[in-house]
Design an enzyme around this catalytic site. Structure first.
Site, mmCIF file in Angstrom:
data_model
loop_
_atom_site.group_PDB
_atom_site.id
_atom_site.type_symbol
_atom_site.label_atom_id
_atom_site.label_comp_id
_atom_site.label_asym_id
_atom_site.label_seq_id
_atom_site.Cartn_x
_atom_site.Cartn_y
_atom_site.Cartn_z
ATOM 1 N N GLU A 34 62.858 -0.297 35.553
ATOM 2 C CA GLU A 34 63.148 -1.676 35.143
ATOM 3 C C GLU A 34 61.864 -2.462 35.387
ATOM 4 O O GLU A 34 61.304 -2.390 36.482
ATOM 5 C CB GLU A 34 64.282 -2.279 35.985
ATOM 6 C CG GLU A 34 64.645 -3.677 35.493
ATOM 7 C CD GLU A 34 65.610 -4.434 36.398
ATOM 8 O OE1 GLU A 34 65.870 -3.969 37.520
ATOM 9 O OE2 GLU A 34 66.075 -5.507 35.970
ATOM 10 N N ARG A 258 66.800 9.665 46.834
ATOM 11 C CA ARG A 258 65.564 8.897 46.734
ATOM 12 C C ARG A 258 64.688 9.167 47.943
ATOM 13 O O ARG A 258 65.146 9.625 48.981
ATOM 14 C CB ARG A 258 65.882 7.409 46.629
ATOM 15 C CG ARG A 258 66.501 6.858 47.907
ATOM 16 C CD ARG A 258 66.546 5.322 47.962
ATOM 17 N NE ARG A 258 65.857 4.682 46.897
ATOM 18 C CZ ARG A 258 66.438 3.861 46.014
ATOM 19 N NH1 ARG A 258 67.732 3.634 46.104
ATOM 20 N NH2 ARG A 258 65.746 3.261 45.093
ATOM 21 N N LYS A 268 62.443 -2.519 45.968
ATOM 22 C CA LYS A 268 61.645 -3.510 45.259
ATOM 23 C C LYS A 268 61.968 -4.926 45.745
ATOM 24 O O LYS A 268 61.106 -5.784 45.781
ATOM 25 C CB LYS A 268 61.902 -3.399 43.745
ATOM 26 C CG LYS A 268 61.077 -2.319 43.094
ATOM 27 C CD LYS A 268 61.049 -2.485 41.588
ATOM 28 C CE LYS A 268 62.226 -1.762 40.955
ATOM 29 N NZ LYS A 268 62.155 -1.737 39.479
#
Length: 557
Positions: A34, A258, A268
């Site tokens: 994104e 992850r 983020k």
RNA sequence: UGCCCGAUAGUAUAAUGGUAGUACAUCAGAUUUUGGUUCUGACUGUCUAGGUUCGAAUCCUGGUCGGGCAACCA
């Protein structure tokens, strides 16, 4: 000879099985960021996986920007992501955007409405949340749930036409409000956002949700293996539901754990906070776990890719020791970094028996790891030298191999000297160290038969170039800031950046470039900062320290 | 108290019913004109209780612990 068989990770096993069974003749993956932040080392894991798998099995990888939320997404991020990907060494098959598919997704939504599988809901966000129930209690139906197909069709058209305000209506899938999986309780497909989109501008005022965009985008691109992180696992039934109801190419989603790393954060949202609240100097601050930060710090892509290779891939939560990353960085840099001398915290060493006006040029090997290939550079030697203040001790400690009155050391690439004492100011602070050199011990021409335990680096005072040196340490003081009590920012390491203003470097560094990698002998790996310093001095960033056996020895006490 | 997922040295990761191995870290030693590099050696592990089996890290059942799921974020 035994041939080591490298075992397969679970994704490779799935792919090999799919290829063997004939389910697919080739594979197609995608990397779907994104564009609302910079790429970090966690993304690198995903990138290496997606591109690496396709590469290994002769497939293709698309780059697809998941840009369905115009409020947070910007072109600046698109550009940085592409630059970072190229820097890491990957090239994508096609550059796509979820927003490329907005009209197709709109048509998909209309199809579901026509099948009686989607409806326009007038409920407010709060009402929808309240009526969703809880994991242990079923949800309740919205009064709008049983609208006619015709009514839904015209209301959805009006949503698109801009007839309603943000939040006034949404389009929801009609699935099962009693499902134990919250994502199946009539998930929202479209919401109204009168916002400017970085690519489609003001063409749309309704935007699809992630769940209604991602799987279909995969399908449109005929992605065979859609790899994402574990938190999307519970989305998989919904991912499959849309594909089945729409009867489109069946992409499959697979999840992996992850990457987490000690002494840093990897979300983020948190990284953005560090940037916005000025805890760091931008996304590319060398302390950030971002790819741009690591690049600026002096990491090379090959080290990052080796790291991603070594950490493997699994479905269990993990936290990787940042020491492994540093090991990979050293392993790489040790091979290629040019050796140079730099004195970070200088004190003057006077060679009292060396003539005042004499200068000798000695040779320094550029890289002992590439014997015969790295060549040599010239280094001026003279009577007054800068040496590291920490290389002198008034009273030698146990196992101290460096300068102390009576000790002999080798000046790297030059003479063996014997320390004769020091000069102190009124307060007793050492201002100068004195020594005498021993003739016949010059490097390469040594016929003295002497051997010393210590070798130290130095720079001729008359030839030294001033530099600023920035030392970086871990950004956080605790291994896992995210699981500590309170705000993660309370655990920031106040000493993560140390700026040395009085460093000296050898003359050959005058022409250094940011993409060069140096080992300052005995001090670590360094590279020129991408930005100029305010006072025009060279600025060097410490990429990573050398392993320091003495520091360990000293700590034992 | 619902659903989903996971559990192998300190940290990661192999062993796919048949000798628990590798890397990083740690410790010890050798070499070294970088207390770097390189080399050698050591240390430490199958969450738990049952079951299946000649044999279980692996298969089954219960438990424990950890993670995820109730954004008009992705």
């Amino acid at each position: 000879m035994m041939i080591e068989e490298k075992s397969l990770n679970f994704l490779e096993e799935i792919i090999e099985e799919d290829l063997k069974s004939g389910k697919y003749t080739s594979i197609h993956t995608r990397f779907p960021p994104e564009p609302n932040g910079y790429l970090h080392i966690g993304h690198a894991k995903s990138i290496c996986l997606n591109f690496g798998l396709a590469d290994k099995y002769g497939g293709k990888t698309n780059l697809r920007f998941d840009d369905t939320n115009p409020v947070t997404e910007e072109t600046e991020y698109v550009d940085s992501i592409k630059a970072d990907l190229h820097w890491l060494g990957f090239d994508w098959e096609e550059e796509r955007y979820a927003s490329d598919y907005f009209s197709q997704l709109y048509d998909f939504a209309v199809r579901l409405i026509k099948k009686g599988l989607a409806y326009v809901d007038d409920s407010s966000a709060d009402e929808i949340a309240a009526n969703k129930g809880t994991p242990t209690e079923a949800g309740t139906e919205s009064p709008c749930r049983n609208r006619s197909v015709e009514e839904n069709l015209s209301l959805f058209a009006e949503m698109r036409a801009g007839k309603f305000q943000d939040g006034e209506k949404v389009l929801r899938a009609k699935i099962d409000l009693t499902s134990p999986n919250m994502h199946m309780r009539d998930p929202i497909m479209y919401r109204i956002r009168h916002a400017h989109h970085h690519r489609t501008g003001d063409e749309w005022c309704i935007y699809p949700m992630y769940d209604f965009a991602h799987g279909q985008s995969d399908s449109i691109e005929t992605i065979t293996h859609s790899i994402c992180t574990l938190e999307f696992e519970v989305h998989r039934p919904l991912y499959n539901w849309y594909i089945e109801q729409l009867d489109i190419f069946p992409s499959h989603q697979y999840e992996f754990a992850r990457l987490n790393m000690t002494y840093t954060v990897m979300s983020k949202r948190k990284l953005l906070q560090l940037v916005n609240e000025n805890f760091v100097d931008g996304w590319d601050d060398p302390r950030m776990p971002t790819l741009s930060g690591m690049r600026r710090r002096g990491y090379r892509p090959v080290a990052i890719r080796n790291f991603c290779d070594r950490i493997g891939v699994q479905r269990r939560e993990n936290i990787i020791d940042v020491g492994l990353l540093e090991f990979c960085v050293r392993e790489d840099l040790n091979q290629i970094a040019l050796r140079r001398m730099a004195v970070l915290d200088p004190i003057k060493l006077v060679v009292t028996n060396y003539p005042e006006d004499k200068i000798e040029i000695v040779a320094g090997e550029n890289n002992p790891e590439a014997p015969g290939q790295g060549g040599f550079r010239e280094i001026p030697f003279s009577r007054e030298l800068w040496i590291e203040a920490e290389d002198y001790m008034e009273v030698a400690a146990k196992k101290w191999f460096r300068l102390a009155p009576g000790n002999k050391v080798r000046l790297k690439n030059a003479y063996i000297v014997e320390c004769t004492g020091s000069k102190k100011d009124a307060s007793g602070k050492v201002t100068e160290v004195h020594c005498t050199y021993i003739e016949g011990t010059r490097s390469g021409q040594d016929n003295s038969g002497l051997s010393v335990k210590g070798t130290i680096h130095w720079i001729s005072v008359a030839h030294a170039i001033p530099a600023e040196v920035r030392l970086y340490d871990r950004l956080f003081q605790v291994e896992n800031p995210s699981i500590e009590e309170g705000d993660f920012k309370e655990y920031i390491n106040p000493d993560s950046l140390q700026i040395l203003h009085n460093a000296w470097v050898e003359p050959s560094l005058q022409t250094a470039l940011p993409e060069d990698h140096y080992q300052f002998i005995r001090k670590g790996y360094f590279s020129l900062d991408a930005y100029k310093s305010a006072d025009g001095k060279l600025v060097f960033n410490r990429t990573v320290t050398l392993k320091d056996a003495w520091a360990k020895e000293a700590k034992k006490k």
